[in-house]
Design a protein around this motif. Structure first.
Motif: not given
Length: 451
Positions: A318, A331, A333, A386-387, A389-390
């Protein structure tokens, strides 16, 4: 002007017409990307066809110590032959007298390229592409910090003082007002770049306090690596002129984002058509193979993309530095990003590399991953939505772990050169051993009285 001066790039000729020529700096990049070489009077350079430096410059660590065991035949320091590439001749506009810089290529005494020289490593990778009828194209982004003068390593690094009398502010990404805070430094960067004949595609404020990003136009990988090599010196000189420091450390300030060297890649065929785009404008198998190569092989070259213990402080979840190898469309991330573009400009961005890497080695490593993907027709994982970082961590988180993966990557060694891989690993391990001898403030604060 004599014949050799008339053959210089136009920017260098224009500079000399106004200043004259007193000195030529004959330079070559070592593993960290430091300019090594000699400064010679202009008259002497005109008579030279080459000069010599010992090959031991490639056995040096960032501290100036030596990985002596890297020399298999004993630490005898034989001379290399360095020959100028006059297409790289450019001004040193901060110098008091008319000074040119010229990048040199390194050869052994039999006339063969020295495999340890970072510029030769990149040239080797580019030639592997060209042997297949492909032309690699890159567009690098450079992030760095402008900070207050730091003459005591025991003290923390702080942002530079802006024109308002306040330290440069953090969390002001893309703010033009923030850039204006250190406008004189930016003006000097533009001026030096113009005199040297370099084209800047844009300058923006990044998220950190005093953190700046410079984008360069896309082009030939060796030429762009040369420009980054020159830009690092140019930017440092512009900062010193305004009583501050420019740093390319991956993570210079605690709590602030790190500095990356994002690398955009595309590949064209002999007719100049983008291999990543088909006749119908759709993504091609080559596009996916390149991504697959990055996903499979990037972990093995993180030791080149993140070459110091400090490099891994940038890989914090993050904090604007992906630690995954997912790929995604527009994206930021994901470690591998597909930017918005028209089909003719379709490209792949590697967001893993740090700005502290040697530009020749960072670009070579990234292109090598893509080359192996194209050669072996590798397929990527599914698109990440999506994110990221997950997502699962996918790169080594320290230099020792990165070197272990690099040492095991024999396919990669063949692309970069086995002798380069052997020596690089020894030098970086020596550097890590040097670091382990230093006791940090964190250890004194938390271990001195508590364990």
């Amino acid at each position: 002007m004599s014949d050799w001066l008339n053959s210089l790039p136009s920017a260098a000729r224009a500079y000399l017409e106004s200043t004259g020529l007193d000195e030529v700096e004959c330079v070559i990049a070592d593993f960290p990307g430091i300019a090594r070489g000699k400064a010679v009077p202009a008259g002497k350079f005109q008579r030279l066809t080459h000069f010599h430096l010992p090959n031991s410059i490639f056995y040096q660590t960032i501290t100036g110590d030596w990985g002596e065991e890297a020399a298999q035949d004993g630490f005898t320091e034989p001379d290399m032959i360095l020959r100028p590439d006059m297409e790289t001749a450019t001004a040193a506009p901060w110098a008091d007298d008319g000074t040119l810089q010229v990048i040199h290529d390194a050869f052994d005494q039999a006339g063969d390229p020295i495999p340890l020289a970072p510029r030769n490593v990149l040239k080797r990778v580019v030639e592997l592409y060209r042997a297949q009828g492909w032309e690699p194209i890159v567009a690098p982004e450079m992030e760095f910090y402008l900070v207050g003068r730091n003459t005591d390593p025991a003290k923390e690094i702080v942002p530079m003082m802006g024109r308002t009398g306040r330290p440069a502010a953090a969390r002001q990404a893309y703010s033009l007002t923030a850039v204006d805070e250190y406008g004189p430094v930016i003006d000097d960067i533009y001026h030096f770049a113009e005199v040297q004949g370099f084209e800047i595609d844009g300058i923006t404020q990044e998220g950190g306090a005093g953190q700046v990003e410079i984008n360069l136009r896309h082009g030939d990988p060796v030429k762009l690596a040369d420009e980054i090599f020159y830009f690092k010196r140019l930017i440092r000189e512009a900062a010193l002129k305004r009583d501050c420091f420019a740093t390319f450390m991956a993570k210079p300030i605690e709590g602030e984002p790190g500095s990356a060297m994002h690398i955009h890649h595309s590949v064209s065929d002999a007719e100049g058509r983008n291999l990543f785009t088909g006749e119908d404008g759709a993504e091609t198998d080559a596009f996916f193979h390149f991504i697959g190569g990055l996903q499979q092989h990037l972990p093995s070259v993180v030791a080149l993309l993140a070459p110091y213990v400090n490099s891994y402080r940038r890989y914090v979840k993050d904090h604007a530095a992906p630690i995954n190898l997912e790929w995604g469309r527009d994206n930021r991330t994901t470690g591998i990003r597909i930017p918005v573009s028209d089909p003719a400009s379709r490209r792949v961005e590697n967001r893993i590399a740090g700005m502290d890497c040697n530009p020749y080695l960072g670009i070579a490593a990234s292109l090598a991953c893509g080359y192996l993907g194209l050669r072996d027709k590798l397929r990527p994982h599914e698109l990440f939505d999506g994110d990221a970082y997950e997502a699962e961590d996918a790169i080594p988180r320290g230099i020792y772990a990165a070197l272990e993966q690099f040492d095991a990557a024999k396919d990669m060694h063949e692309v970069l050169h086995p002798e380069f891989a052997r020596v690089y690993s020894i030098v970086k391990a020596t550097e890590y051993d040097e670091f382990l001898q230093v006791i940090s403030p964190w250890e004194r604060e938390h271990l001195l009285l508590n364990v």
